[in-house]
Design a protein around this motif. Structure first.
Motif, PDB file in Angstrom:
ATOM      1  N   ALA A 108     109.902  -9.132 -15.492  1.00  0.00           N
ATOM      2  CA  ALA A 108     109.331  -7.869 -15.957  1.00  0.00           C
ATOM      3  C   ALA A 108     110.362  -6.740 -15.900  1.00  0.00           C
ATOM      4  N   VAL A 109     111.287  -6.810 -14.926  1.00  0.00           N
ATOM      5  CA  VAL A 109     112.305  -5.770 -14.810  1.00  0.00           C
ATOM      6  C   VAL A 109     113.242  -5.824 -16.021  1.00  0.00           C
ATOM      7  N   GLY A 110     113.627  -7.038 -16.393  1.00  0.00           N
ATOM      8  CA  GLY A 110     114.466  -7.188 -17.584  1.00  0.00           C
ATOM      9  C   GLY A 110     113.777  -6.666 -18.825  1.00  0.00           C
ATOM     10  N   ARG A 111     112.479  -6.930 -18.938  1.00  0.00           N
ATOM     11  CA  ARG A 111     111.737  -6.429 -20.101  1.00  0.00           C
ATOM     12  C   ARG A 111     111.644  -4.912 -20.082  1.00  0.00           C
ATOM     13  N   LEU A 112     111.538  -4.323 -18.877  1.00  0.00           N
ATOM     14  CA  LEU A 112     111.485  -2.865 -18.762  1.00  0.00           C
ATOM     15  C   LEU A 112     112.799  -2.246 -19.206  1.00  0.00           C
ATOM     16  N   ILE A 113     113.912  -2.848 -18.816  1.00  0.00           N
ATOM     17  CA  ILE A 113     115.218  -2.348 -19.241  1.00  0.00           C
ATOM     18  C   ILE A 113     115.355  -2.458 -20.754  1.00  0.00           C
ATOM     19  N   ALA A 114     114.781  -3.533 -21.315  1.00  0.00           N
ATOM     20  CA  ALA A 114     114.867  -3.750 -22.760  1.00  0.00           C
ATOM     21  C   ALA A 114     114.117  -2.679 -23.549  1.00  0.00           C
ATOM     22  N   LEU A 115     113.203  -1.943 -22.876  1.00  0.00           N
ATOM     23  CA  LEU A 115     112.460  -0.887 -23.561  1.00  0.00           C
ATOM     24  C   LEU A 115     113.339   0.318 -23.882  1.00  0.00           C
ATOM     25  N   ILE A 116     114.453   0.467 -23.173  1.00  0.00           N
ATOM     26  CA  ILE A 116     115.372   1.564 -23.477  1.00  0.00           C
ATOM     27  C   ILE A 116     115.993   1.287 -24.839  1.00  0.00           C
ATOM     28  N   PRO A 117     115.850   2.174 -25.794  1.00  0.00           N
ATOM     29  CA  PRO A 117     116.385   1.917 -27.144  1.00  0.00           C
ATOM     30  C   PRO A 117     117.884   1.622 -27.097  1.00  0.00           C
ATOM     31  N   VAL A 118     118.295   0.633 -27.865  1.00  0.00           N
ATOM     32  CA  VAL A 118     119.706   0.251 -27.893  1.00  0.00           C
ATOM     33  C   VAL A 118     120.613   1.415 -28.274  1.00  0.00           C
ATOM     34  N   PRO A 119     120.248   2.232 -29.288  1.00  0.00           N
ATOM     35  CA  PRO A 119     121.120   3.365 -29.627  1.00  0.00           C
ATOM     36  C   PRO A 119     121.320   4.337 -28.467  1.00  0.00           C
ATOM     37  N   ILE A 120     120.284   4.525 -27.640  1.00  0.00           N
ATOM     38  CA  ILE A 120     120.394   5.450 -26.510  1.00  0.00           C
ATOM     39  C   ILE A 120     121.337   4.882 -25.457  1.00  0.00           C
ATOM     40  N   ALA A 121     121.157   3.602 -25.122  1.00  0.00           N
ATOM     41  CA  ALA A 121     122.040   2.966 -24.139  1.00  0.00           C
ATOM     42  C   ALA A 121     123.486   2.947 -24.635  1.00  0.00           C
ATOM     43  N   LEU A 374     111.316   9.997 -27.522  1.00  0.00           N
ATOM     44  CA  LEU A 374     109.858  10.050 -27.408  1.00  0.00           C
ATOM     45  C   LEU A 374     109.287  11.251 -28.163  1.00  0.00           C
ATOM     46  N   LEU A 375     109.995  12.380 -28.083  1.00  0.00           N
ATOM     47  CA  LEU A 375     109.530  13.572 -28.768  1.00  0.00           C
ATOM     48  C   LEU A 375     109.495  13.371 -30.278  1.00  0.00           C
ATOM     49  N   HIS A 376     110.545  12.797 -30.830  1.00  0.00           N
ATOM     50  CA  HIS A 376     110.594  12.562 -32.271  1.00  0.00           C
ATOM     51  C   HIS A 376     109.600  11.487 -32.682  1.00  0.00           C
ATOM     52  N   ARG A 377     109.390  10.533 -31.799  1.00  0.00           N
ATOM     53  CA  ARG A 377     108.419   9.483 -32.115  1.00  0.00           C
ATOM     54  C   ARG A 377     107.022  10.066 -32.209  1.00  0.00           C
ATOM     55  N   ARG A 378     106.675  10.955 -31.262  1.00  0.00           N
ATOM     56  CA  ARG A 378     105.351  11.577 -31.296  1.00  0.00           C
ATOM     57  C   ARG A 378     105.213  12.491 -32.502  1.00  0.00           C
ATOM     58  N   ARG A 379     106.306  13.209 -32.854  1.00  0.00           N
ATOM     59  CA  ARG A 379     106.261  14.089 -34.010  1.00  0.00           C
ATOM     60  C   ARG A 379     106.031  13.288 -35.285  1.00  0.00           C
ATOM     61  N   THR A 380     106.704  12.136 -35.381  1.00  0.00           N
ATOM     62  CA  THR A 380     106.540  11.285 -36.562  1.00  0.00           C
ATOM     63  C   THR A 380     105.111  10.778 -36.670  1.00  0.00           C
ATOM     64  N   ARG A 381     104.554  10.379 -35.514  1.00  0.00           N
ATOM     65  CA  ARG A 381     103.171   9.887 -35.531  1.00  0.00           C
ATOM     66  C   ARG A 381     102.200  10.983 -35.950  1.00  0.00           C
TER      67      ARG A 381
END
Length: 389
Positions: A108-121, A374-381
């Protein structure tokens, strides 16, 4: 044919060590280590990486190359000495090791890290690397007679044999230092393991330990597994993460920052040049591990090179070694149009190198990028919901 994987392993060890040891030593010194501690860190990283590569290669019979975290060392350079000094940095190394072990034991920890967008990392990594990658330009301005031959040889050798470009540049830098430097003097050449009692500072753990874990996972372990997959191998990530995490824990009190799956040099041992038969290529990674451990005995000489040279010259060699990593990180950071602003925010905040509340810039860059995403994602939604149908 029998010697082919052995020779490939020797080449892997030589290229891996010579291409990045300057980054490791510079990073440890930037984090507050003295000469003896830096040499100890390089030595223990070589020994631990060699041992893990030997055990995993023989156990799984696939070419699992192990190395230190080069981007992690670049992070140490950009972060500087923490308020608690080098003992606080060692505490952050231990936290990184614990997180890697947990990532191996708890999927689950690996999956949590995977939630960080690749472009951000990737943008965070680019922000960490950019300061070091401009060092060749600074060196050309400050010590032109020393830096110009180094850069010229790197460019020319890279045109015909990219793998050997940085080692060739390092040879030229070594010759230049030998001809113009003050001599060895009282510099200790025999490396020894030096114990540093860790201290745990919340700001250093958050600002250095956690980013070190993220950079190591995103820039070493994940790409390393991808390289193995490219050549038809399925990396056993659980034993890789647990063993490298334990190795990081063992190295930390002796000034080693992080042990991980190799990414840059992994293809040298996993590709067809190592052996036509994929079942025999593990010999190359095992040989590379043994070779890296042997090269670690020269940690004292490597540290002497760093001590005797103009600091910017060794930083220039390290910057040349990381230009490819910077290019890859920048490319990945802008790969998704919807996240480019968030990635740019991450890059700018990280590259600024300004910490807040005693916490380093890498953490704030990551936090700013995730927040913008997250801010842009919410704005898009919200725009989708409010648009007329």
């Amino acid at each position: 044919m029998r010697l082919q994987p052995v020779l490939a392993g020797i080449v892997t060890a030589l290229v891996g060590f010579s291409s990045a040891f300057a980054v490791v030593l510079t990073g440890l010194r930037a984090a507050g280590a003295d000469e003896r501690e830096a040499a100890s860190g390089l030595l223990v990283l070589c020994l631990a990486s060699g041992l893990v590569a030997l055990v995993l290669g023989l156990r799984h019979r696939i070419p699992i190359s192990i190395a230190w975290s080069t981007p992690g060392a670049a992070l140490l350079i950009s972060s500087g000495t923490p308020p608690g000094g080098f003992p606080a940095a060692v505490g952050a190394f231990l936290v990184c090791g614990v997180l890697v072990v947990v990532a191996g034991l708890v999927p689950a920890v690996g999956r949590l890290i995977a939630l960080i967008p690749v472009p951000i990392a990737s943008a965070m990594l680019a922000g960490v690397l950019v300061e070091l990658c401009v060092a060749p330009v600074r060196a050309l301005a400050e010590v032109p007679l020393l830096a110009a031959p180094v850069i010229a040889v790197w460019a020319l050798v890279g045109r015909f044999a990219r793998t050997w470009a940085v080692p060739a540049a390092l040879v030229v830098a070594t010759v230049a230092i030998a001809l113009t430097g003050p001599g060895l003097g009282d510099v200790a050449l025999a490396p020894a393991l030096v114990w540093t009692t860790p201290t745990f500072d919340v700001a250093t753990v958050v600002g250095l330990g956690f980013p070190l874990f993220l950079v190591t996972m995103a820039s070493q372990n994940v790409p390393g597994a991808a390289v193995l997959a490219q050549y038809g191998y399925r990396a056993p990530m659980r034993p890789i993460l647990t063993s490298t995490g334990v190795a990081t824990l063992a190295c930390a009190p002796f000034a080693g920052h992080a042990v991980n799956l190799a990414a840059i040099s992994a293809a040298l041992a996993a590709g067809p040049d190592a052996h036509p038969d994929p079942r025999r290529r593990f010999v190359a990674s095992v040989t590379a591990g043994i070779g890296l451990a042997v090269l670690g005995l020269g940690a004292g000489y490597a540290t002497a090179l760093l001590v005797l040279s103009p600091p910017v010259l060794i930083e220039a060699v390290a910057g040349l070694a990381l230009l490819g990593a910077l290019a890859g990180a920048l490319s990945s950071a802008v790969s998704e149009p919807d996240r480019r602003e968030a990635a740019a925010t991450t890059f700018v905040v990280t590259a600024a190198g300004v910490g807040f509340l005693g916490i380093g810039a890498a953490f704030w860059g990551l936090l700013a990028g995730v927040g913008m995403s997250l801010l842009h994602r919410r704005r898009t939604r919200s725009e989708v919901v409010s648009s007329p149908r």
